[in-house]
Scaffold this active site. Structure first.
Site, PDB file in Angstrom:
ATOM      1  N   TYR A  75       0.953  -1.243   0.218  1.00 42.93           N
ATOM      2  CA  TYR A  75      -0.032  -0.149   0.030  1.00 42.93           C
ATOM      3  C   TYR A  75       0.748   1.252  -0.018  1.00 42.93           C
ATOM      4  O   TYR A  75       0.434   2.277  -0.582  1.00 42.93           O
ATOM      5  CB  TYR A  75      -0.907  -0.024   1.143  1.00 42.93           C
ATOM      6  CG  TYR A  75      -2.018   1.127   0.988  1.00 42.93           C
ATOM      7  CD1 TYR A  75      -3.223   1.091   0.484  1.00 42.93           C
ATOM      8  CD2 TYR A  75      -1.594   2.331   1.713  1.00 42.93           C
ATOM      9  CE1 TYR A  75      -4.160   1.955   0.513  1.00 42.93           C
ATOM     10  CE2 TYR A  75      -2.472   3.537   1.578  1.00 42.93           C
ATOM     11  CZ  TYR A  75      -3.663   3.074   1.172  1.00 42.93           C
ATOM     12  OH  TYR A  75      -4.756   4.307   1.084  1.00 42.93           O
ATOM     13  N   PHE A 127      -7.426  20.494 -25.082  1.00 40.31           N
ATOM     14  CA  PHE A 127      -7.636  19.208 -25.549  1.00 40.31           C
ATOM     15  C   PHE A 127      -8.982  19.149 -24.541  1.00 40.31           C
ATOM     16  O   PHE A 127      -9.101  19.587 -23.460  1.00 40.31           O
ATOM     17  CB  PHE A 127      -6.720  18.484 -25.140  1.00 40.31           C
ATOM     18  CG  PHE A 127      -6.905  16.658 -25.104  1.00 40.31           C
ATOM     19  CD1 PHE A 127      -7.017  16.300 -26.279  1.00 40.31           C
ATOM     20  CD2 PHE A 127      -7.099  15.958 -24.119  1.00 40.31           C
ATOM     21  CE1 PHE A 127      -7.526  14.897 -26.434  1.00 40.31           C
ATOM     22  CE2 PHE A 127      -7.605  14.804 -24.097  1.00 40.31           C
ATOM     23  CZ  PHE A 127      -7.866  14.196 -25.544  1.00 40.31           C
ATOM     24  N   THR A 128      -9.786  17.997 -24.793  1.00 41.46           N
ATOM     25  CA  THR A 128     -11.139  17.985 -24.222  1.00 41.46           C
ATOM     26  C   THR A 128     -11.043  17.817 -22.816  1.00 41.46           C
ATOM     27  O   THR A 128     -11.397  18.908 -22.015  1.00 41.46           O
ATOM     28  CB  THR A 128     -11.962  16.753 -24.708  1.00 41.46           C
ATOM     29  OG1 THR A 128     -10.807  15.615 -24.483  1.00 41.46           O
ATOM     30  CG2 THR A 128     -12.251  16.889 -26.220  1.00 41.46           C
ATOM     31  N   ASP A 218       1.775  18.938 -21.776  1.00 38.44           N
ATOM     32  CA  ASP A 218       1.076  17.586 -21.860  1.00 38.44           C
ATOM     33  C   ASP A 218       2.022  16.682 -22.723  1.00 38.44           C
ATOM     34  O   ASP A 218       1.884  16.653 -23.562  1.00 38.44           O
ATOM     35  CB  ASP A 218      -0.457  17.968 -22.656  1.00 38.44           C
ATOM     36  CG  ASP A 218      -1.196  16.522 -22.755  1.00 38.44           C
ATOM     37  OD1 ASP A 218      -0.630  15.654 -22.440  1.00 38.44           O
ATOM     38  OD2 ASP A 218      -2.397  16.959 -22.762  1.00 38.44           O
ATOM     39  N   LYS A 261      -1.102   6.197 -23.819  1.00 42.53           N
ATOM     40  CA  LYS A 261      -0.663   6.634 -24.957  1.00 42.53           C
ATOM     41  C   LYS A 261       0.838   6.091 -25.433  1.00 42.53           C
ATOM     42  O   LYS A 261       1.220   4.562 -25.587  1.00 42.53           O
ATOM     43  CB  LYS A 261      -0.597   7.955 -25.508  1.00 42.53           C
ATOM     44  CG  LYS A 261      -1.953   8.707 -24.590  1.00 42.53           C
ATOM     45  CD  LYS A 261      -3.352   8.277 -25.395  1.00 42.53           C
ATOM     46  CE  LYS A 261      -4.628   8.671 -24.862  1.00 42.53           C
ATOM     47  NZ  LYS A 261      -4.771  10.307 -24.348  1.00 42.53           N
ATOM     48  N   ARG A 385     -14.162  14.307 -34.062  1.00 40.79           N
ATOM     49  CA  ARG A 385     -13.375  15.479 -33.368  1.00 40.79           C
ATOM     50  C   ARG A 385     -13.979  16.646 -34.083  1.00 40.79           C
ATOM     51  O   ARG A 385     -13.204  17.254 -34.961  1.00 40.79           O
ATOM     52  CB  ARG A 385     -11.797  15.149 -33.513  1.00 40.79           C
ATOM     53  CG  ARG A 385     -11.274  14.168 -32.671  1.00 40.79           C
ATOM     54  CD  ARG A 385     -11.394  14.605 -31.021  1.00 40.79           C
ATOM     55  NE  ARG A 385     -11.126  13.873 -30.086  1.00 40.79           N
ATOM     56  CZ  ARG A 385     -11.536  13.603 -28.932  1.00 40.79           C
ATOM     57  NH1 ARG A 385     -12.765  14.167 -28.623  1.00 40.79           N
ATOM     58  NH2 ARG A 385     -11.149  13.107 -27.962  1.00 40.79           N
ATOM     59  N   PHE A 452     -19.282  14.868 -25.750  1.00 40.24           N
ATOM     60  CA  PHE A 452     -19.024  13.688 -27.035  1.00 40.24           C
ATOM     61  C   PHE A 452     -18.965  12.241 -26.468  1.00 40.24           C
ATOM     62  O   PHE A 452     -19.306  11.336 -27.400  1.00 40.24           O
ATOM     63  CB  PHE A 452     -17.594  14.242 -27.555  1.00 40.24           C
ATOM     64  CG  PHE A 452     -16.623  14.169 -26.580  1.00 40.24           C
ATOM     65  CD1 PHE A 452     -16.120  15.171 -26.099  1.00 40.24           C
ATOM     66  CD2 PHE A 452     -15.730  12.833 -26.652  1.00 40.24           C
ATOM     67  CE1 PHE A 452     -15.137  15.393 -25.085  1.00 40.24           C
ATOM     68  CE2 PHE A 452     -14.654  12.938 -25.889  1.00 40.24           C
ATOM     69  CZ  PHE A 452     -14.314  13.886 -25.178  1.00 40.24           C
TER      70      PHE A 452
HETATM   71  C1  LIG Z   1      -5.462  10.986 -23.876  1.00 37.90           C
HETATM   72  C2  LIG Z   1      -5.281  12.356 -23.720  1.00 37.90           C
HETATM   73  C3  LIG Z   1      -5.391  13.003 -22.358  1.00 37.90           C
HETATM   74  C4  LIG Z   1      -6.092  12.459 -21.387  1.00 37.90           C
HETATM   75  O1  LIG Z   1      -5.696  11.248 -20.690  1.00 37.90           O
HETATM   76  P1  LIG Z   1      -6.704   9.952 -20.070  1.00 37.90           P
HETATM   77  O2  LIG Z   1      -5.705   9.044 -19.870  1.00 37.90           O
HETATM   78  O3  LIG Z   1      -7.600   9.645 -21.277  1.00 37.90           O
HETATM   79  O4  LIG Z   1      -7.480  10.637 -19.068  1.00 37.90           O
HETATM   80  C5  LIG Z   1      -5.026  14.322 -22.211  1.00 37.90           C
HETATM   81  N1  LIG Z   1      -4.211  14.891 -23.182  1.00 37.90           N
HETATM   82  C6  LIG Z   1      -3.771  14.109 -24.514  1.00 37.90           C
HETATM   83  C7  LIG Z   1      -3.066  14.823 -25.443  1.00 37.90           C
HETATM   84  C8  LIG Z   1      -4.605  12.906 -24.729  1.00 37.90           C
HETATM   85  O5  LIG Z   1      -3.955  12.423 -25.775  1.00 37.90           O
END
Ligand SMILES: *Cc1c(COP(=O)(O)O)cnc(C)c1O
Length: 460
Positions: A75, A127-128, A218, A261, A385, A452
């Site tokens: 933990y 970004f969303t 990011d 990613k 998108r 979305f």
């Molecule tokens: C996917 C993504 C996120 C968000 O990450 P999650 O793991 O889906 O929460 C943020 N910024 C970029 C550029 C992304 O591609």
């Protein structure tokens, strides 16, 4: 066939396979209706080739799977965390590392710690999830990307770059103290996976720091960006992706990462920084939303897989095969005259729905419809998108009308072969020939946040 340049091949071979199922057009037509014409609401079992996202859909290596067996599930003080911390310090270069369950977990923590309500947050296109967390924390997002990014067929090699004049104007208008930070996403997901140059990153960093503004990366797709710098920017052809990635990070103060990613895992995230005070804030907040700072909502085995994934991700041949597979798919479509975003991006191919369905007005959701039609015709799943993803202005309640109205066909890492992309391209080319009969949609259900994901539509 004559080769114009040396071909690429995957730097691995296949050890485990997962059978795919095909369905009939009638079945898929029913399925999309039940899903309210939203590809996010389809059942995965009805999908043939799944290009919805490259997020968490990666194939792990034999080394990653074997590392999962030795995950330390303590933990507190898990040795898997210390392994991850060491690898992140080595390849990203930040001093402090906090794991989170995924990227938006990292964005939540950082936004809450670094934004005072009413402050502005600059960024190279939104970004969303990133913007949502910035706005929930009381920030006001301002896009400072170059104009070329909003043009689907400009051939600028670094369409993700910040427009330094726009950023400077924002600083002059609002004052450095009223700008929480600038977020740099590289490559820019919403612009079609378009990279940021090292020169631009350096200039942004200098300008921001001169005015006391922090730079937050990011870094979710940073390794793809490093590959584009190696391929396109003068002076970097002989540097390794590993070194380029580290240099790029060095111009920033902090970073959020979705490990789903670049890092070849199915779940995970990171928030990293150099500033001790910010780290203290992150560390005290992570226990509220994620868990102890030595696991952040992850199992020990997940952190092992992330650490091994990062080691693999920065290898030149691994990232080259990833980006060149995307390029292969894009070229099939581009050469057939299909309107796509060019240059072809790092993680997927983006169909330009405004040019694909020019007869459908933007408030009838042409990209949403195109994604649905593609599923019905082929079983290939992509995502919208465009106007649906862009959401509404929280002040006025109006739709944002983005220039780019796209269908994203994202390529999961190490999952599909070239032959799968031949089949996907075949169907898209057929659809383009018969595109005049397509009709638009109307929205019949709209959720409050990130609409979305769960909005529902009916065909007009
Ligand atoms: C996917 C993504 C996120 C968000 O990450 P999650 O793991 O889906 O929460 C943020 N910024 C970029 C550029 C992304 O591609």
């Amino acid at each position: 066939m004559a080769f114009t340049k040396k071909p690429w091949a995957e730097p691995y071979r296949i050890k485990v396979v997962e059978p795919l199922k095909t369905t009939t057009r009638e079945h898929r037509r029913e399925a999309i209706k039940k899903a309210g014409w939203n590809t996010f609401l389809l059942h995965a079992k009805d999908v043939y080739i799944d290009l919805l996202t490259d997020s968490g859909t990666n194939a792990m290596s034999d080394m990653q799977w074997s590392r999962m067996m030795i995950g330390d599930e303590a933990y507190a003080g898990s040795s898997s965390f210390y392994k991850l911390e060491e690898v992140c310090r080595k390849y990203y270069g930040y001093k402090y590392i906090v794991p989170t369950h995924q990227g938006r977990g990292a964005e939540n923590l950082l936004s809450k710690c670094a934004i005072r309500p009413g402050q502005y947050v600059a960024g190279n296109m939104y970004f969303t999830t990133t913007r949502e967390h910035q706005e929930i924390a009381g920030g006001i997002f301002v896009d400072v990307i170059i104009d070329e990014a909003h043009n689907s067929f400009s051939d600028h090699p670094f369409k993700g770059n910040v427009d330094l004049e726009k950023f400077e104007r924002l600083i002059a208008e609002k004052g450095g103290d009223n700008i929480a930070y600038i977020t740099i996403g590289a490559p820019v997901n919403m612009a079609g996976g378009q990279p940021v140059s090292m020169e631009n990153m350096k200039a942004v960093s200098e300008l921001a720091h001169r005015h006391g503004i922090k730079v937050v990366l990011d870094a979710t797709r940073n390794i793809e960006n490093a590959y584009f710098i190696q391929q396109r920017e003068a002076g970097y052809a002989h540097k390794s992706v590993e070194d380029i990635n580290r240099e790029f990070c060095s111009y920033s103060d902090a970073a959020t990462v979705s490990a789903k990613k670049d890092l070849y895992v199915n779940i995970g995230g990171l928030v990293m920084c150099n500033d001790e005070e910010l780290y203290d804030d992150l560390r005290s907040l992570v226990v509220v939303y994620e868990g102890m700072p030595t696991y952040g909502g992850l199992a020990g085995r997940d952190m092992e897989a992330m650490a091994q994934g990062l080691i693999e991700a920065v290898q030149d041949d691994m990232i080259a095969s990833r980006v060149r597979q995307v390029e292969y798919f894009g070229n099939l479509l581009h050469q057939a005259g299909i309107p796509i975003v060019t240059p072809i991006g790092g993680h997927g191919v983006f169909l330009d729905a405004k040019r694909f369905y020019p007869h459908i007005p933007q408030d009838q959701f042409p990209a949403q419809k195109l994604a649905g039609d593609l599923f019905v015709e082929s079983g290939v799943r992509g995502m919208e998108r465009g106007i649906v993803s862009a959401g509404r202005n929280k002040q006025t309640g109006d739709h944002y009308y983005p220039e780019l109205e796209l269908v994203r066909l994202t390529v999961p890492r190490r999952v599909y072969t070239q032959a799968h992309f031949d089949v996907a391209a075949y169907y898209i080319i057929e659809m383009y020939r018969n595109r005049d009969n397509a009709r638009g949609l109307r929205m019949v259900y709209e959720p409050k946040f990130l609409r979305f994901f769960q909005a529902r539509f009916e065909e007009l």
